[in-house]
Design a protein around this motif. Sequence first.
Motif, mmCIF file in Angstrom:
data_model
loop_
_atom_site.group_PDB
_atom_site.id
_atom_site.type_symbol
_atom_site.label_atom_id
_atom_site.label_comp_id
_atom_site.label_asym_id
_atom_site.label_seq_id
_atom_site.Cartn_x
_atom_site.Cartn_y
_atom_site.Cartn_z
ATOM 1 N N LEU A 199 0.824 -1.216 0.000
ATOM 2 C CA LEU A 199 0.000 0.000 0.000
ATOM 3 C C LEU A 199 0.855 1.262 0.000
ATOM 4 O O LEU A 199 0.549 2.234 -0.704
ATOM 5 C CB LEU A 199 -0.930 -0.020 1.213
ATOM 6 C CG LEU A 199 -2.014 -1.111 1.218
ATOM 7 C CD1 LEU A 199 -2.801 -1.076 2.520
ATOM 8 C CD2 LEU A 199 -2.948 -0.946 0.031
ATOM 9 N N GLU A 200 1.929 1.250 0.784
ATOM 10 C CA GLU A 200 2.810 2.422 0.809
ATOM 11 C C GLU A 200 3.474 2.630 -0.544
ATOM 12 O O GLU A 200 3.555 3.773 -1.032
ATOM 13 C CB GLU A 200 3.869 2.233 1.899
ATOM 14 C CG GLU A 200 3.314 2.286 3.311
ATOM 15 C CD GLU A 200 4.375 1.996 4.349
ATOM 16 O OE1 GLU A 200 5.545 1.757 3.932
ATOM 17 O OE2 GLU A 200 4.067 2.007 5.552
ATOM 18 N N ASP A 201 3.958 1.545 -1.160
ATOM 19 C CA ASP A 201 4.572 1.675 -2.486
ATOM 20 C C ASP A 201 3.562 2.139 -3.526
ATOM 21 O O ASP A 201 3.899 2.905 -4.443
ATOM 22 C CB ASP A 201 5.174 0.337 -2.914
ATOM 23 C CG ASP A 201 6.407 -0.030 -2.108
ATOM 24 O OD1 ASP A 201 6.946 0.867 -1.440
ATOM 25 O OD2 ASP A 201 6.816 -1.206 -2.141
ATOM 26 N N GLY A 202 2.310 1.690 -3.405
ATOM 27 C CA GLY A 202 1.278 2.128 -4.334
ATOM 28 C C GLY A 202 0.999 3.613 -4.232
ATOM 29 O O GLY A 202 0.850 4.304 -5.252
ATOM 30 N N VAL A 203 0.933 4.114 -3.002
ATOM 31 C CA VAL A 203 0.693 5.549 -2.806
ATOM 32 C C VAL A 203 1.864 6.370 -3.338
ATOM 33 O O VAL A 203 1.682 7.398 -4.022
ATOM 34 C CB VAL A 203 0.450 5.836 -1.308
ATOM 35 C CG1 VAL A 203 0.389 7.343 -1.061
ATOM 36 C CG2 VAL A 203 -0.842 5.180 -0.849
ATOM 37 N N MET A 204 3.087 5.915 -3.058
ATOM 38 C CA MET A 204 4.265 6.640 -3.532
ATOM 39 C C MET A 204 4.349 6.626 -5.065
ATOM 40 O O MET A 204 4.691 7.638 -5.691
ATOM 41 C CB MET A 204 5.532 6.014 -2.934
ATOM 42 C CG MET A 204 5.648 6.195 -1.431
ATOM 43 S SD MET A 204 7.072 5.336 -0.741
ATOM 44 C CE MET A 204 8.411 6.137 -1.607
ATOM 45 N N THR A 205 3.999 5.483 -5.664
ATOM 46 C CA THR A 205 4.024 5.405 -7.126
ATOM 47 C C THR A 205 2.970 6.308 -7.751
ATOM 48 O O THR A 205 3.226 6.991 -8.756
ATOM 49 C CB THR A 205 3.800 3.957 -7.571
ATOM 50 O OG1 THR A 205 4.798 3.116 -6.985
ATOM 51 C CG2 THR A 205 3.866 3.833 -9.081
ATOM 52 N N ALA A 206 1.777 6.326 -7.153
ATOM 53 C CA ALA A 206 0.714 7.183 -7.676
ATOM 54 C C ALA A 206 1.078 8.660 -7.578
ATOM 55 O O ALA A 206 0.858 9.439 -8.518
ATOM 56 C CB ALA A 206 -0.593 6.907 -6.922
ATOM 57 N N LEU A 207 1.666 9.082 -6.447
ATOM 58 C CA LEU A 207 2.076 10.476 -6.295
ATOM 59 C C LEU A 207 3.195 10.836 -7.264
ATOM 60 O O LEU A 207 3.212 11.932 -7.842
ATOM 61 C CB LEU A 207 2.525 10.728 -4.849
ATOM 62 C CG LEU A 207 1.425 10.660 -3.783
ATOM 63 C CD1 LEU A 207 2.018 10.821 -2.396
ATOM 64 C CD2 LEU A 207 0.363 11.719 -4.031
#
Length: 300
Positions: A199-207
């Motif tokens: 989830l953290e990697d997903g948020v960072m990738t989206a940003l």
Amino acid sequence: MQALFNSKKNLLKKKDSIFKKCTHPFVDFLWFFGIICFCVAIRHPFYLGLSLLAGVLFNILQKNWHALKLIIYCVPIFIFLSALNPLVSHWGETVLFLIFGKPFTKEAFFYGLNMGLIFLAMFEWFLCFGCVMTVDKFTYLFAPIFPSVSLMVVMILRLVPFCIRRGREISDGRWAIGLKKVAFKQKFSVLNAVMSSILEDGVMTALSMEKRGYGTARRTSFLNYRWRFSDFCELFFLSFCAFFIVCGIKNGNCAVNFYPVISFSKIFASLQSAETFFAFAGFLFLPMIVNFFLGIKNAL
């Protein structure tokens, strides 16, 4: 001396890149797509055995040892599928023995062997597909046409190996600080850490994608594959072979009727169409033959 070492190293890298990227991704995709479709449509054991042999040889040439190890674990599934069909289906006139009062027929057993062979061939070629059609090639082919779908498929294909790799890293880290790896409760802790990391990697990738302007301009690829004359020749030869294979399937040259009676003479009689068999062999082994001669050419 160092310059000679670097030149040899660059030559090895050049050979490796030639072997793995000698054809256009579109040709590779059509080749795999045709093989998978033919494995589903063809029900002849000789054709399926040739397809399985070609898949194993392709993985050996690609040095995909992980795929060769996985095929060993599929042997029990092959045996299970072969034995399951006679227990469920009791068609056929040649009864070998009785199980709980139900006939175990030779025809049903051979039909189960054929179904297991289809499973092995399909599994092997999907492993070959994953080795050749990497994420960048898949994105290069389908991102201009289906950008959202291709991105979603790439993320799904990446998710499983990423979770396995991240779970192994977290588990090894916990073991290094003295926590047990075998406890059932620890497995849930590792799973919780993996999900949080995803989830953290997903948020960072989206940003990061948003800040870099993803979706505001025309999508491009960091790889630029160009069509060459050899790609057109391979595509023409594969189309030529596919024409004979489709004609053979339509005429019934690639199928064996296991019921009501099966015999080896009946299996060999269905191989009378030599052009279909050689066309299928040419379709399977063409990229390997091309890569082999390219390797010899660059070695000289």
